[in-house]
Design an enzyme around this catalytic site. Structure first.
Site, PDB file in Angstrom:
ATOM      1  CB  CYS A 131      -0.922  -0.024   1.213  1.00  0.00           C
ATOM      2  SG  CYS A 131      -1.850   1.491   1.475  1.00  0.00           S
ATOM      3  CB  CYS A 134       0.210   1.942   4.124  1.00  0.00           C
ATOM      4  SG  CYS A 134      -1.471   1.350   3.829  1.00  0.00           S
TER       5      CYS A 134
END
Length: 211
Positions: A131, A134
């Site tokens: 991600c 993230c």
């Protein structure tokens, strides 16, 4: 006439200052060890001020060389002490605090128990290595963690590296998800799908509600 009076007063004050300086130098000369120690101390101080000046400008908004120069030209003692206090308070404050990983349910329960004993909230970022958002948010959250150092601890969970029981405990469906936990329960969360600075501001608002 007044000019002459001012000049006489000036000479009087100058003579007193010279006498104090002469006494001090005489005391130092009578003890070479003190003179050597003080000279070394002054040299180290000047080297410190010059070496750290650039770093201080970035961290504190002023340069330690400026503080050193203020001391040399005899600026206000109060101003000098204020600047030094500002310097040391900023030095003691870390720029970032590394987030701590949580690897299973037992670790989560231990973290929640410690937070409950301290009556503090905790922040958990639920993330994944694939991600991008993230990964982008993690260092920004670590900077935020420095702002709340000793008041709120920051953790992260990589959902691809932990048992699914832990992911279910957090009731995670999207990533990144930043949750605030207090008293053993999840209180509020921020889904980090929008701009990073907005996410950080939302997390800051959450923390301010519970600290």
């Amino acid at each position: 006439m007044k000019t002459l009076e001012y000049f006489i007063i000036y000479l009087f004050l100058l003579s007193k200052r010279l006498k104090r300086t002469h006494k001090r130098m005489a005391a130092l000369a009578s003890n070479p060890q003190i003179l050597t120690t003080q000279g070394h101390s002054n040299y180290k101080k000047e080297q410190f001020w010059r070496k750290e000046s650039l770093n201080l400008e970035k961290k504190c908004g002023f340069c330690c060389v400026k503080v050193y120069n203020y001391e040399k030209v005899g600026r206000s003692q109060v101003e000098k002490e204020w600047r030094l206090k500002a310097f040391w308070s900023n030095v003691s404050q870390p720029e970032t605090v590394e987030m701590i990983p949580i690897n299973d349910v037992d670790e989560l329960e231990a973290v929640l128990s410690d937070a409950r004993n301290l009556s503090q909230p905790i922040i958990i970022e639920w993330m994944a290595s694939w991600c991008r958002k993230c990964i982008y948010l993690k260092p920004k959250l670590e900077k935020l963690a420095a702002e709340y150092n000793n008041r709120t601890k920051f953790y992260y969970v990589d959902v691809n590296k932990v048992p699914q029981t832990l992911v279910k405990r957090g009731n995670i469906s999207k990533m990144p998800t930043i949750q605030l936990w207090k008293e053993g329960e999840m209180q509020e969360e921020v889904i980090g799908g929008h701009k990073g600075w907005l996410v950080i501001e939302e997390v800051r608002e959450l923390i301010n509600k519970y600290v």
